[in-house]
Every structure is written in structure tokens, then in C-alpha cells.
Design a protein around this motif. Sequence first.
Motif, PDB file in Angstrom:
ATOM      1  N   VAL A 124       0.841  -1.202   0.000  1.00 28.25           N
ATOM      2  CA  VAL A 124       0.000   0.000   0.000  1.00 28.25           C
ATOM      3  C   VAL A 124       0.875   1.251   0.000  1.00 28.25           C
ATOM      4  O   VAL A 124       0.614   2.222  -0.729  1.00 28.25           O
ATOM      5  N   ASP A 125       1.927   1.222   0.814  1.00 32.81           N
ATOM      6  CA  ASP A 125       2.834   2.376   0.860  1.00 32.81           C
ATOM      7  C   ASP A 125       3.508   2.600  -0.489  1.00 32.81           C
ATOM      8  O   ASP A 125       3.666   3.742  -0.941  1.00 32.81           O
ATOM      9  N   ARG A 126       3.924   1.508  -1.155  1.00 32.92           N
ATOM     10  CA  ARG A 126       4.545   1.639  -2.469  1.00 32.92           C
ATOM     11  C   ARG A 126       3.555   2.196  -3.491  1.00 32.92           C
ATOM     12  O   ARG A 126       3.915   3.011  -4.348  1.00 32.92           O
ATOM     13  N   LEU A 127       2.311   1.741  -3.399  1.00 32.45           N
ATOM     14  CA  LEU A 127       1.286   2.244  -4.315  1.00 32.45           C
ATOM     15  C   LEU A 127       1.088   3.744  -4.143  1.00 32.45           C
ATOM     16  O   LEU A 127       1.076   4.501  -5.125  1.00 32.45           O
ATOM     17  N   VAL A 128       0.917   4.189  -2.916  1.00 27.99           N
ATOM     18  CA  VAL A 128       0.683   5.611  -2.655  1.00 27.99           C
ATOM     19  C   VAL A 128       1.869   6.443  -3.124  1.00 27.99           C
ATOM     20  O   VAL A 128       1.702   7.499  -3.757  1.00 27.99           O
ATOM     21  N   ALA A 129       3.082   5.965  -2.860  1.00 30.45           N
ATOM     22  CA  ALA A 129       4.271   6.704  -3.299  1.00 30.45           C
ATOM     23  C   ALA A 129       4.331   6.779  -4.822  1.00 30.45           C
ATOM     24  O   ALA A 129       4.682   7.824  -5.394  1.00 30.45           O
ATOM     25  N   GLY A 130       3.982   5.684  -5.499  1.00 29.32           N
ATOM     26  CA  GLY A 130       3.999   5.688  -6.948  1.00 29.32           C
ATOM     27  C   GLY A 130       2.962   6.619  -7.549  1.00 29.32           C
ATOM     28  O   GLY A 130       3.228   7.308  -8.546  1.00 29.32           O
ATOM     29  N   VAL A 131       1.769   6.661  -6.957  1.00 32.65           N
ATOM     30  CA  VAL A 131       0.722   7.558  -7.442  1.00 32.65           C
ATOM     31  C   VAL A 131       1.139   9.014  -7.249  1.00 32.65           C
ATOM     32  O   VAL A 131       0.942   9.859  -8.134  1.00 32.65           O
ATOM     33  N   LYS A 132       1.736   9.311  -6.112  1.00 26.93           N
ATOM     34  CA  LYS A 132       2.207  10.681  -5.880  1.00 26.93           C
ATOM     35  C   LYS A 132       3.228  11.091  -6.934  1.00 26.93           C
ATOM     36  O   LYS A 132       3.209  12.225  -7.436  1.00 26.93           O
ATOM     37  N   GLU A 133       4.127  10.171  -7.263  1.00 25.11           N
ATOM     38  CA  GLU A 133       5.151  10.472  -8.259  1.00 25.11           C
ATOM     39  C   GLU A 133       4.519  10.697  -9.636  1.00 25.11           C
ATOM     40  O   GLU A 133       4.934  11.597 -10.386  1.00 25.11           O
ATOM     41  N   ALA A 134       3.515   9.876  -9.986  1.00 24.43           N
ATOM     42  CA  ALA A 134       2.856  10.037 -11.287  1.00 24.43           C
ATOM     43  C   ALA A 134       2.108  11.362 -11.374  1.00 24.43           C
ATOM     44  O   ALA A 134       2.080  12.012 -12.429  1.00 24.43           O
ATOM     45  N   LEU A 135       1.492  11.779 -10.285  1.00 23.22           N
ATOM     46  CA  LEU A 135       0.732  13.030 -10.294  1.00 23.22           C
ATOM     47  C   LEU A 135       1.633  14.254 -10.406  1.00 23.22           C
ATOM     48  O   LEU A 135       1.169  15.331 -10.799  1.00 23.22           O
ATOM     49  N   LYS A 136       2.897  14.092 -10.058  1.00 23.05           N
ATOM     50  CA  LYS A 136       3.816  15.225 -10.171  1.00 23.05           C
ATOM     51  C   LYS A 136       3.959  15.684 -11.625  1.00 23.05           C
ATOM     52  O   LYS A 136       4.343  16.825 -11.880  1.00 23.05           O
ATOM     53  N   LEU A 137       3.659  14.793 -12.578  1.00 30.62           N
ATOM     54  CA  LEU A 137       3.720  15.170 -13.988  1.00 30.62           C
ATOM     55  C   LEU A 137       2.812  16.356 -14.284  1.00 30.62           C
ATOM     56  O   LEU A 137       3.086  17.149 -15.198  1.00 30.62           O
ATOM     57  N   LEU A 138       1.719  16.456 -13.526  1.00 26.65           N
ATOM     58  CA  LEU A 138       0.756  17.542 -13.737  1.00 26.65           C
ATOM     59  C   LEU A 138       0.739  18.529 -12.572  1.00 26.65           C
ATOM     60  O   LEU A 138      -0.142  19.396 -12.516  1.00 26.65           O
ATOM     61  N   GLY A 139       1.662  18.376 -11.651  1.00 26.10           N
ATOM     62  CA  GLY A 139       1.675  19.278 -10.497  1.00 26.10           C
ATOM     63  C   GLY A 139       0.541  19.022  -9.535  1.00 26.10           C
ATOM     64  O   GLY A 139       0.137  19.925  -8.793  1.00 26.10           O
TER      65      GLY A 139
END
Length: 700
Positions: A260-275
Amino acid sequence: MTATDDFADLAPNQFLKAVVSGSIYPYTEHQVPKRREGLRILHAPVPRLAGIQQEILARLETLPAGFEPHPAAFAYRRGRSVVDCAAVHLRAHTVIRLDIADFFGSIRERHIHAALKDAWMRPTEHEYQVGLVKGDNGRRKIGLRRVGRTLDTYITARLATVSPPEPNQTWPNRGTGRRLACLEATGQEFSVRRPGPVYRHTREGFLPQGAPTSGYLSNIVMRDVDQVVAHQAESLGLRYTRYSDDMYFSSRGLVRHDDVDRLVAGVKEALKLLGMKLNAKKTYVARPGARRSVLGILVDGPAPRLTREYKRRITKHVRGAASFGIEQHRRHQKFKDLSKLDAYVTGLLSFAHMVEPGWARKQLTDWKRLRKIPIEHQEPVSVQHGLDLSWGDEVELSQADLAKASIDDLVRGAQRYRSSSDYKQMLEFVGQFKRYAPFNAMVVHIQKPGARYVLSSSEWESTYRRVLIPGAKPLLIFQPRGPYMLVYDVGDTEALPGALPLPKGITDPVSVSSRASEKEVAGVWRHTEMNLALLGIRLTLVDQAASSCGRAYRSKSSRSVERPGSRPADRPEKYQTLFEIEVNRNLPLLDRYATLAHELGHLFCGHLGPGPEGAWASRLSPRTTAIHARNEVEAESIAYMVLKRLDSDVQMGDYITSHLGPDQQVPDTVALNLTFRAAGLIIEMGKRRIPAAKLRKPKK
């Protein structure tokens, strides 16, 4: 901020040019309260701009293969619904929900331009024409003459975004981006040439909530993010869908915490593409034992199901209209007219029909039948002070009258319990009638003193295969998430063929007698002690003689009282110390708990002043013999009812009766409603850890 008109004085091309240049503000702002807190600002385009945006949306929906939204995106797409989104997650063992903060406001012109620049079919040219074009019916209309691919996307981004002008206190400046072109008037039309200077006096827009293009454009912009997140979810064995700003993940097996922690971290990183960022407060992980739902639809089984709360929202109106008449129910629910009530219920049923069509069809049939019942326009009869609510021969209350009665009216109907013997009888009943909270047990006893066990008609039939006898009298009780519900005593039911004999706990619940064990009392004491900090109460065990029990008083300490976190790694919760309770440690455990309940009764009834953040009102009064008698009767009554839930053999001593007057009457100033509510809260505190948000917020 409101657009005052539809800019009727502007010619079509002038209007279009003004929108693209930002010289006019063709939106109306609406502030809508959010479900929990704060306001949501909607930007509704004026009709002229909405028509242009509809044409843009029609063009977007015909994008070539490879440019449509990602398959995981379910919102704002034809042929897809919330039920389709939830169906992806059926038979879920674990459901994870992530929420994107400020979703539409984070999508700006630059994101739309980047997402669309490769989607247009024609090659890039130097000029882009915007003006009147010939429609299918031969009439002239506003249109986009696509000439340049890059400029086409720029114009689309400008027409589909909003940037409130300054000064505007309701929306922050989203930032200024470099412009690729400048506007130049050319007679009846205008052209956009590139490259050119940066536009001045304009700000970069963002997607407005309320425009027809915003939903589909958000899906286009989110395509790359969805692709990255879907790949990560698949690598973790999870299913992924997104419905606007709600991202859902589910599995059919156990999901480890580090996954779950890895998932949340990955989603945060992906969203950085759009700020973009996640709203940490809305992150939710549901495992077996918790409600596993997607968009309010239960997905823990093989088929989508409505939640119990949603069904109650519907049955509250169907049953209320059936019991009290549709007009009386409309008045009680405070709808302006029957059309508003009908539209509300029909809307609820429309969603229910998508999820559980069989159940919704039955409710809709009942609702349609109820709407055809003739409505008698008559004023409701008020419940007078001292009225007997037992439906005796002398006083007959209609169901509509009873529904209109308030809680205070019901409590005032208990005047016969002012004598010490009747008062004791009521406390005995409430203490041993364990299925319901003390307040509802009192309400049942007021209406039908001989009641043995009460359930709703549907529960009688589904659980015990019993139906109501002709002339069965309903009893009204109050439910936590609704105004009231109707229940029936076991004596007003009869068994259907094949029904099993009723257990003794139903046929005669108050005859059950079992002394509480030391372990049970210790568990109740431990939970209660843990929950005291929520209300700013510090408990101290003191060495005193056996004749002394305890006391409560307002604290003068500046120290905080702490409650351990719900998990070992959590920090303790800290609250300001408001009250002190001292209990004699030399008393037996059950007596110590009785003393604690008595002192809490004083606090919850407001005898020592108001509670934190309005938890209870103040009834602090100058100390007189009458006030002292009132306070002690209330506090000891609470302690007695609380102990009766633990040990039905507990006896009522002479402490209460010693505070009665010479006529052995309970003081008129005793607040029965506060007494029973306080007893219910103390019982609840002894069962489990109460969430902090339920009563107050931690001290910062």
C-alpha cells in the motif's frame, strides 16, 4: 462573481475574440457547500460560450484511436456509469481509495495544449481562422476553421478554461504562462499568428467545474497518468479505476502494508507530472471487517449492492409516507411541496435501480402507490403537556400526530413517573431493556409500559417469521441517522407457519439475570478511562476511607490529559484538562465504576458547567437544597441505569429516595431526557474506543 449578461452587444466574432483574449469574463460563479466543510466554487459559462464548448466537446469525442481517454477512466464518458466502475472491483478483499486534491483547478491551459497538440489530423500551418462557418442546415454559426494544429489546441485551451479577473477574492491566481501568439483583427474574422509576444494582462486559465468540456478534457489530460498508475497497480496485483478525482484500487487477496505504501508513493510520483497532489485526509484502505465500497456501492460480493445507509434514505420516506400520510411526511421532512419530495425520492430510486433493480423496483412501486393516496389538508394536532402516550382508551393519537411530536413532548408525557415507585420501575425497565439505548428504552416504556421486546415489522418477518396482528399499535423510537422509526412489541405479532419458538430473551427480556464478572467490569472500566481524555477529564484514584466514594470538580491545572494512540506507534492524543474526577481506590471494582458513572452523570448533565466544544450544555445553578436534590437524583439515576446493564441483580438503595421531598415525588426539575442520554453515552464509552472526531478535536 456573476456574468451580468450574455454579452448580447458583441457580434459573434467579437465575443469569441474577447473570450480568447480574456477581455471579458463569461462565467457565473456559484458557491456550493461541500459535504464535510468548506465551499466548492462552480463556474457556469454563459449560454453563448456553453454552445461553443458543446461543439468542442463533440469534436473531442471523435478523436482518433490512440487519443481517447484511458480505459481506467470511467467518468464523463458515454456508455459508462458508476456501476460499471464499481463492477471492476467485485469480490474485493481490500479496497484502497485515493483522492486527488483540487482536481479541476490543477489542470491548466498548458496541460490541455500538451495533451491535444498531437491529436489534430491536419499538418501545422501558419494561420488559424476563427469565425462564422456554414452548418449542416446551411445556416451560419460560430465555428473553428482548423488550419494550424498547434494554434488549434491553443484556441481550444483558451475557450475551455477560466481565469477569473482581478480583483477576485474567491479564486486564487493560477499563474501566468507564456503565450505563443497574438490576436489581430481582420475584418469580420480574426487571425492568430505565431510566433508573437507574450499576451499581456491575461492569466493562465484552469478547467472550470461547470463547463461541458471540463470532464472529457480532464480524462484526456490524465491519460498518461492513468497509464503509469495502471501499470503500477498491475505489478502489485491490483485492479485500478478512476472516476474524476477518485482513484480506486482493489485486490482479491491480502494486500500487505508495504505494498500500500509503495502504491501511494507511486501515485504521488505520477501526479507530479501535472503538479497534482493527493488529499491525505481522504486516503482510505478497507479490509475485511470494514465497508468495502466504490463510489458508495458495496463491492465485497459477486454483485454490486447498495449500502444500508443508502437504503435507509429511501425507506425512511416510503415508510414515513405509508405510516403518517404523504403530506404529513412532507411537512416533517421540510420539503417545500410534494413535487420537491417526489423528485428527491425518485432521484434516489433511479440510482438504486442501477445497482439493485429488484429492490428498487419494489420501493418505486410502493412510492407510486403512496403518491396516489388522497391527501387530507388538515393541521396536525399538537401533543399537549402531560399527555398520556400509551394509546389508551381515553386518548387516541393518530400516527401523524405522533410523528409530529418532538422529543421533549415525549419526555413531558412521563409525568406519572414522578412518584418514587413509578420512577424506580422505569429505571428498572430501562436498565434491563438492553437492546436499545436508555433514551429509546424510556420512550418505549412511556408509550407501552408492558412492552417486552420491540422490532420493526420487516425485522420481525425476516428474522423471526412473524407478522403484525390486525390493529397492531406502532411505537415510535428515535434513530441516530434519521428522525424516527416505527417498531412493534412482540405481543403485537403472530407466527407464520414454520416459525421457531422465540428465545426467552425476547419473550421476557427483563427477567434475564446474570451478575457481571470481574473481567467484564474491568474491561468496561478500561474503555471508559481511556475515553475520558476526549472530554478533558482526568481520573485519579485516591486513598480514602470506605465511607468516601468520590467527587468531581472543575480543574485548575494547566497540564494536558493524554489518551494513547489507537496503534502502538501512534502519538498520544493531548487535550486540555477541564475536569477532575477522584474515585476511592479502596472500593470494590464494581463500586468504583458506579462512583465513576455517578460523577460522569454530574458532568454530562451540566451540573459543573458546559462541556468542551458544546459536548453538553451548562446547568450550573446556585447551590440550594432543591438544586442539590435535582443533581443527585439525576446523577444516581444515571449510575443505576449504567450498572443495570452490567448486573441486572443490582439493587437500588435509599440514596435517591433520600433526596426526594416529603411527598416522595421526583423533583420536577429533573431532566429525564438529559439523564437517559447521559446514561447512553457512559454505556457507549465503556464498550469501545470512541473516535476523537465524534466529540471534539485534539489540542494542537
